[in-house]
Design a protein around this motif. Structure first.
Motif, short mmCIF file in Angstrom:
data_model
loop_
_atom_site.label_atom_id
_atom_site.label_comp_id
_atom_site.label_asym_id
_atom_site.label_seq_id
_atom_site.Cartn_x
_atom_site.Cartn_y
_atom_site.Cartn_z
N ILE A 20 0.84 -1.19 0.00
CA ILE A 20 0.00 0.00 0.00
C ILE A 20 0.88 1.25 0.00
CG2 ILE A 20 -1.69 1.31 1.35
CD1 ILE A 20 -2.81 -1.37 2.30
N GLY A 21 0.55 2.15 -0.91
CA GLY A 21 1.30 3.40 -1.04
C GLY A 21 2.26 3.41 -2.20
N ASP A 22 2.63 2.20 -2.72
CA ASP A 22 3.52 2.14 -3.87
C ASP A 22 2.81 2.62 -5.13
OD1 ASP A 22 5.63 1.12 -2.43
OD2 ASP A 22 5.19 -0.97 -2.91
N LYS A 23 3.60 2.98 -6.13
CA LYS A 23 3.08 3.27 -7.46
C LYS A 23 3.15 2.00 -8.30
CE LYS A 23 2.09 7.77 -8.13
NZ LYS A 23 0.92 8.28 -8.86
N LEU A 24 2.09 1.72 -9.05
CA LEU A 24 2.10 0.59 -9.97
C LEU A 24 2.74 1.06 -11.26
CD1 LEU A 24 1.15 -2.36 -10.36
CD2 LEU A 24 -0.91 -1.44 -11.43
N GLU A 25 3.96 0.63 -11.50
CA GLU A 25 4.72 1.10 -12.65
C GLU A 25 4.84 0.02 -13.72
OE1 GLU A 25 8.49 2.54 -11.34
OE2 GLU A 25 7.64 3.73 -9.71
N GLY A 26 4.73 0.45 -14.97
CA GLY A 26 5.00 -0.45 -16.09
C GLY A 26 3.98 -1.54 -16.31
N PHE A 27 2.72 -1.30 -15.97
CA PHE A 27 1.68 -2.33 -16.18
C PHE A 27 1.17 -2.20 -17.61
CE2 PHE A 27 -2.14 -4.76 -15.95
CZ PHE A 27 -1.99 -5.64 -14.90
N VAL A 28 1.84 -2.86 -18.52
CA VAL A 28 1.49 -2.87 -19.94
C VAL A 28 1.02 -4.28 -20.29
CG1 VAL A 28 2.32 -2.51 -22.29
CG2 VAL A 28 3.16 -1.05 -20.43
N TYR A 29 -0.14 -4.38 -20.93
CA TYR A 29 -0.75 -5.71 -21.08
C TYR A 29 -1.43 -5.91 -22.43
CZ TYR A 29 -5.26 -3.42 -20.05
OH TYR A 29 -6.36 -2.62 -20.07
N ASP A 30 -1.73 -7.19 -22.71
CA ASP A 30 -2.52 -7.59 -23.87
C ASP A 30 -3.82 -8.21 -23.39
OD1 ASP A 30 -0.40 -6.85 -25.51
OD2 ASP A 30 0.41 -8.89 -25.63
N LYS A 42 -7.46 -5.65 -27.04
CA LYS A 42 -6.41 -4.65 -27.27
C LYS A 42 -5.05 -5.26 -26.97
CE LYS A 42 -9.57 -1.24 -25.25
NZ LYS A 42 -9.74 -0.34 -24.08
N LEU A 43 -4.04 -4.76 -27.66
CA LEU A 43 -2.67 -5.19 -27.42
C LEU A 43 -1.84 -3.99 -26.96
CD1 LEU A 43 -2.03 -7.48 -30.54
CD2 LEU A 43 -2.80 -8.16 -28.27
N ASN A 44 -0.83 -4.30 -26.14
CA ASN A 44 0.13 -3.30 -25.69
C ASN A 44 -0.55 -2.09 -25.03
OD1 ASN A 44 2.90 -2.68 -25.43
ND2 ASN A 44 2.79 -1.24 -27.13
N VAL A 45 -1.43 -2.37 -24.09
CA VAL A 45 -2.17 -1.33 -23.39
C VAL A 45 -1.42 -0.95 -22.12
CG1 VAL A 45 -4.35 -0.73 -22.28
CG2 VAL A 45 -4.33 -2.26 -24.26
N ILE A 104 -6.79 -10.53 -19.02
CA ILE A 104 -5.46 -10.11 -19.47
C ILE A 104 -4.59 -11.33 -19.69
CG2 ILE A 104 -3.35 -8.89 -18.77
CD1 ILE A 104 -5.11 -6.87 -17.33
N ALA A 105 -3.96 -11.37 -20.87
CA ALA A 105 -3.11 -12.50 -21.24
C ALA A 105 -1.66 -12.20 -20.88
CB ALA A 105 -3.24 -12.78 -22.74
N ASP A 106 -1.07 -13.09 -20.11
CA ASP A 106 0.35 -12.94 -19.74
C ASP A 106 1.01 -14.32 -19.79
OD1 ASP A 106 2.73 -11.88 -18.90
OD2 ASP A 106 2.15 -11.67 -16.79
N PRO A 107 1.06 -14.92 -20.99
CA PRO A 107 1.54 -16.31 -21.10
C PRO A 107 3.00 -16.49 -20.70
CG PRO A 107 1.31 -15.31 -23.28
CD PRO A 107 0.68 -14.36 -22.31
N LYS A 108 3.80 -15.46 -20.79
CA LYS A 108 5.21 -15.56 -20.39
C LYS A 108 5.46 -15.04 -18.98
CE LYS A 108 7.05 -15.43 -25.10
NZ LYS A 108 7.98 -14.77 -26.05
N ALA A 109 4.37 -14.75 -18.26
CA ALA A 109 4.44 -14.34 -16.85
C ALA A 109 5.31 -13.10 -16.64
CB ALA A 109 4.93 -15.49 -15.98
#
Length: 556
Positions: free
Chosen positions: A369-379, A383-386, A453-458
């Motif tokens: 709690i309190g952190d920033k969620l950085e770099g959350f880019v998803y397919d 949509k792709l590369n959101v 959200i698809a994240d097959p490579k984790a």
């Protein structure tokens, strides 16, 4: 150990092979005299031969004793981090685990006596699995510490299963005390598990000497051993034990000198080359515990780096969650072996740091709690590369689950689907992450009112440290879902879809490089429209679901 067997033991085995009929055998008076004499000389513990029962090993004895002193559904206390078969010995008998964490005081571990007393007072707590000297942290508990543990257990009718398999391996300057000797009361409430296997490198001969002064418990343990079809030791085990205890004390004394010198070598090497690595002072065992968390790698990255360098240490996570980022190294080997290993270690770490300097250090963050969620880019199927920060409009619950075909994931999807109307009314959005590809999720997206959200490579799992369990025991220990599934019979798990999905051995250290991770745990993460974390719950086991009221309160 990597040392050859002491000559008197080899000679005794050869003589037996040359002169005896290799049939069934029982313990002899000579064997009992050897064990009793050893315990008196080396440990100041005066035992009677009638107190001794045999099992093929101490691990076998742990399971037998759990069976003898508890009932299905009872709980067993374990001080963690600890040798991983402790967990298995409890779960295999359909008992529950109560963990009490050791306190890491700048590398020296201590028992949290207040927490232990609180856990021992629970009505379901019936036994304590105790390790002295402690594996993996190398502590030799003092007589005062042992007395406190003994009194806590005796006051609460908690039976002590005392694993002392390393009790002969005590470094200079330290003194081992058998817990059964701290007072008369504890002697009736303890089983002391010993063996020549670690001391003399005889594990393959499968011989343990389990000392149980309490006649009733001893009888129950013997009966449980027979019910497990353990009918006796192999013919060479007794002979090897006799030779070890009667003829090999000088060999052991020399071994301790070598192990202690190797511990000092590792301490000096790390101090000179990697002072950020903290070492727990070796008091007992031949296993050194190293805290490598300050190297800046996750425990998964650390494991991969070491194995790529040809270093197969014991990864700390197998000893419990508190062991993540630690490594255990075996010191019972030639100095040149350690020197070569440390040179490979130095090269591997330096190469990793050089790579970071060139390409940047991989981002890994356990969210709080309190952190920033950085770099959350998803397919997703639509949509792709959101980039989430460009589309988020309200407080959002991000669920990290497993993969779409998984029974556990299906149940989690159904749970979130049922809760979604209420979440939507409260202005909360949902995004559900799985280790499945876009094609698979496209076929499923119309079944669910929230984004898949698809994240097959984790990639996202690794970025936010959504770790895998560290073994099958870690997947299920203490889960209400698991207990409901199997009731009071662990064998029901063998017929469950869950086990079929977990197509990996709990002791298999190999990494799957493709496909969904079979040991993947989950996480529920809450984030507001400013990409600030407002809720974070990382699963400790497969069904460690969050408290719904607390989660809703945080997300509103």
């Amino acid at each position: 150990m990597e040392f050859y067997t002491a000559p008197p033991i080899k000679e005794a085995i050869k003589k037996l092979a040359d002169t005896a009929i290799l049939g069934y055998t029982n313990a002899t008076e000579e064997y009992y005299d050897a064990v009793c004499g050893w315990m008196q000389r080396r440990h100041d513990f005066n035992i009677k031969k009638d107190w001794i029962i045999n099992t093929p090993g101490v691990v076998d004895a742990l399971a037998v004793l759990v069976d003898a002193v508890t009932k299905p559904g009872d709980s067993v206390i374990i001080l963690t981090p600890v040798y991983y078969p402790f967990d298995i010995a409890v779960i295999a008998k359909s008992r529950r685990i109560i963990y009490s964490k050791l306190i890491n005081n700048n590398g020296k571990y201590e028992i949290d006596f207040a927490d232990l007393a609180k856990k021992a007072a629970l009505k379901e707590a019936k036994a304590l699995l105790f390790c002295n000297p402690h594996n993996p942290v190398g502590r030799v508990w003092t007589k005062e510490e042992l007395l406190k543990v003994a009194n806590i257990c005796c006051n609460n009718n908690v039976f002590i299963i005392d694993d002392e398999i390393h009790h002969d391996l005590i470094m200079p300057g330290y003194e081992h005390t058998v817990m059964a000797t701290v007072n008369e009361r504890v002697k009736n409430n303890i089983a002391v598990c010993t063996a020549p296997s670690k001391t003399f490198n005889l594990a393959g001969l499968q011989c343990s000497n389990i000392i149980i002064p309490n006649a009733k418990i001893r009888l129950k343990a013997t009966a449980c051993s027979l019910l497990n079809m353990q009918m006796g030791l192999n013919i060479f085990a007794y002979t090897a034990c006799i030779a070890a205890y009667n003829e090999c004390e000088e060999w052991l004394d020399e071994l301790i000198t070598v192990v202690n010198g190797n511990a000092e070598y590792i301490e000096n090497f790390m101090s000179e080359n990697f002072p950020e690595i903290k070492i727990s002072k070796l008091e007992g065992t031949y296993l050194l515990w190293l805290d490598m968390r300050e190297l800046g790698m996750t425990h998964r990255e650390l494991k991969i780096m070491l194995e790529n360098a040809g270093l197969y240490l014991d990864n700390g996570e197998v000893f419990g969650t508190e062991g993540r980022g630690f490594q255990r190294i075996n010191l019972a080997c030639a100095r040149v072996t350690l020197e070569n290993a440390m040179e490979r270690f130095r090269h591997a770490v330096c190469a990793e740091k050089a790579k970071w300097s060139k390409d940047g250090k991989p981002y890994h963050k356990t969210l709080k709690i309190g952190d920033k969620l950085e770099g959350f880019v998803y397919d997703s199927p639509k949509k792709l590369n959101v980039n989430l920060k460009n589309v988020i409009q309200k407080n959002t619950l991000i669920v990290f689950s497993r993969y779409y075909e998984c029974e556990i994931c299906q149940k989690t999807l159904a749970l979130v689907k049922a809760a979604y109307p209420a979440l939507k009314l409260m202005g909360i959005d949902v995004k559900f992450v799985m280790q499945s590809d876009v094609k698979t999720l496209k076929q499923a997206e119309n079944k669910y009112p929230f984004e898949l959200i698809a994240d097959p490579k984790a990639v996202l799992y690794d970025r936010y440290n959504i770790f895998e369990a560290d073994g099958l025991a870690g997947m299920v220990a203490g889960d209400k879902l698991f207990e409901k599934m199997i009731g009071k019979d662990i064998k029901k798990l063998l017929d469950s879809d869950m086990l079929a999905n977990l197509a990996v051995s709990p002791l298999d250290s190999s990494e799957k490089t493709e496909g969904p991770r079979q040991m993947q745990l989950s996480a529920f993460i809450g984030v507001n429209r400013n990409m600030q974390i407002i809720y974070a719950h990382y699963f400790r086991t497969v069904a460690d679901f969050p408290n719904i009221k607390e989660m809703i309160k945080a997300l509103k």
